[in-house]
Design a protein around this motif. Structure first.
Motif, short mmCIF file in Angstrom:
data_model
loop_
_atom_site.label_atom_id
_atom_site.label_comp_id
_atom_site.label_asym_id
_atom_site.label_seq_id
_atom_site.Cartn_x
_atom_site.Cartn_y
_atom_site.Cartn_z
N ILE A 80 0.84 -1.21 0.00
CA ILE A 80 0.00 0.00 0.00
C ILE A 80 0.87 1.25 0.00
N ILE A 81 1.93 1.26 0.80
CA ILE A 81 2.82 2.43 0.86
C ILE A 81 3.51 2.65 -0.48
N VAL A 82 3.97 1.57 -1.12
CA VAL A 82 4.59 1.70 -2.44
C VAL A 82 3.58 2.25 -3.45
N GLY A 83 2.35 1.72 -3.39
CA GLY A 83 1.31 2.17 -4.31
C GLY A 83 1.00 3.65 -4.15
N LEU A 84 0.86 4.11 -2.91
CA LEU A 84 0.56 5.52 -2.66
C LEU A 84 1.73 6.42 -3.06
N ILE A 209 1.98 8.77 4.37
CA ILE A 209 2.70 9.03 5.62
C ILE A 209 1.86 8.56 6.81
N PHE A 210 0.56 8.83 6.75
CA PHE A 210 -0.35 8.44 7.82
C PHE A 210 -0.38 6.92 7.99
N ILE A 211 -0.48 6.21 6.87
CA ILE A 211 -0.50 4.74 6.92
C ILE A 211 0.86 4.20 7.40
#
Length: 419
Positions: A80-84, A209-211
């Protein structure tokens, strides 16, 4: 107390993951705004403008399996972080793309955004179903997908307001301008995407950043089941992959050229047409709920067949009539295509047992139809006209009808995914 804390963490995780459905829905549904806009700003043909969809949907084809493998190693949160991050990067690249007014630069930025979306969609669909009580997994997925539908409604509404100018020059008007006047007009058109995409990039980066700073429960899945035999021997799956390929191609074609169609057939300016498109996509969202309700009384493949016939007839009206009647026919199409993706998906993987994951990956990869058919439609439009080019999605829906008829004896399936 520990149980309450765990439940609160899970609820918060569900809220965060649900927000991803809105984000990727918003990004994908900006394409129908970008197609007529970049056609003006970069002086493109209909065929060239269709590569906006190709840049987006080819990423799903290329990144779906690598994204899955990445998450097998680094977990859903890492994916998810890579995707965002990719989503934000591609959004920021719209600023220099507009400065240079380079169509290739725009396509590169869109591909990076879509690569991020491929990671998000690959992660979020399965994650939301296993995040919490297994008995309510389907309900959580359907709830999250409603935000995807909300984004589809809002994207053309907001994009039309902040990106489109409502001013399209005729060939005679362009010819009457000096080179400097035309260049200034084109620069002004191109620059209108800069602030909206900077805002999108900042919002997406903040979510990333939040995730990153939020503990998310990691789901451990059972990988002990072995797949026996070739998945390609499953004839209904192969037919379902083809049906999904043609369906997604039709869906993207119908929306992406809507604004151009409205201008040519009914003389509606691009800003007003964006509002009509927003209403059509609201109908798409409503149609999904209505279709799901109707499946209590009509079997999914039978309803899929009926809806396919109605869509073909409505496209026939759009192709053969002029004025608002043609536009309203195209708006009505969205209501009836709404159930097609999840229904085709569910019918395709039905009865696969241990092959379900592998089969699901193939059906998701069929989204690449959205990269292929808009280009074909653009070629038909350039060779004839935008109205006649809608024969392309009509032909695509024939494949969906054939798939529905082949599955007509099946009485019940569970709709568990949508796009």
């Amino acid at each position: 107390m520990d149980t309450t804390i765990k439940q609160n963490k899970t609820s918060f995780a569900i809220i965060l993951i649900t927000s991803l459905f809105f984000l990727w829905g918003f990004a994908l549904n900006l394409n129908p705004i970008l197609i007529p806009h970049l056609k003006k700003a970069c002086q493109l043909t209909d065929t060239q403008s269709a590569f906006i969809d190709s840049a987006s949907y080819i990423a799903y084809f290329l990144l779906a399996i690598p994204a899955g493998r990445f998450m097998n190693r680094f977990g859903y949160k890492g994916g998810i972080i890579v995707g965002l991050t990719l989503f934000a990067l591609g959004s920021f690249l719209f600023y220099p793309a507009a400065v240079t007014r380079s169509y290739a630069f725009f396509l590169g930025a869109l591909f990076i955004i879509a690569s991020g979306l491929a990671f998000l969609e690959t992660a979020a669909n399965p994650y939301i179903t296993v995040l919490g009580d297994p008995a309510t997994g389907t309900q959580r997925l359907n709830f999250a997908q409603s935000f995807n539908g909300l984004a589809a409604f809002l994207a053309p509404l907001i994009g039309g307001k902040f990106i489109l100018s409502g001013k399209t020059l005729s060939a005679e008007q362009e010819a009457a301008m000096s080179a400097s006047q035309l260049d200034q007009y084109l620069k002004q058109e191109a620059s209108s995407v800069q602030i909206p995409f900077i805002v999108i990039g900042v919002v997406v980066l903040l979510v990333a950043i939040f995730i990153m700073r939020t503990p998310l429960p990691e789901i451990k899945e059972d990988d002990s089941l072995e797949v026996e035999g070739s998945i390609l021997k499953e004839k209904n799956l192969v037919l379902g992959v083809l049906a999904q390929f043609f369906y997604v191609g039709a869906q993207v074609c119908i929306s992406s050229f809507f604004i151009r169609f409205s201008d040519r057939v009914a003389g509606i300016d691009d800003v007003s047409a964006a509002y009509y498109l927003s209403g059509a996509l609201l109908g798409f969202m409503v149609g999904r709920f209505v279709g799901t309700f109707l499946m209590r009384f009509v079997s999914p493949p039978r309803l899929l067949a009926i809806y396919s016939i109605i869509v073909i007839l409505l496209l026939g009206v759009a192709i053969t009539t002029r004025g608002m009647a043609a536009v309203y026919a195209l708006i009505a199409v969205q209501l009836f295509i709404s159930i097609m993706f999840p229904t085709i998906f569910a019918l395709s993987v039905r009865g696969l047992g241990t092959k379900t994951k592998e089969g699901s990956s193939l059906v998701i990869m069929a989204i690449v139809g959205g990269a292929v058919f808009p280009v074909i439609m653009g070629r038909v439009s350039d060779a004839s006209n935008i109205q006649l080019s809608y024969t392309v999605p009509a032909i695509c829906i024939l494949m969906v009808l054939y798939f529905a008829i082949k599955n007509i004896k099946i009485s019940n399936v569970t709709l568990s995914v949508s796009h």
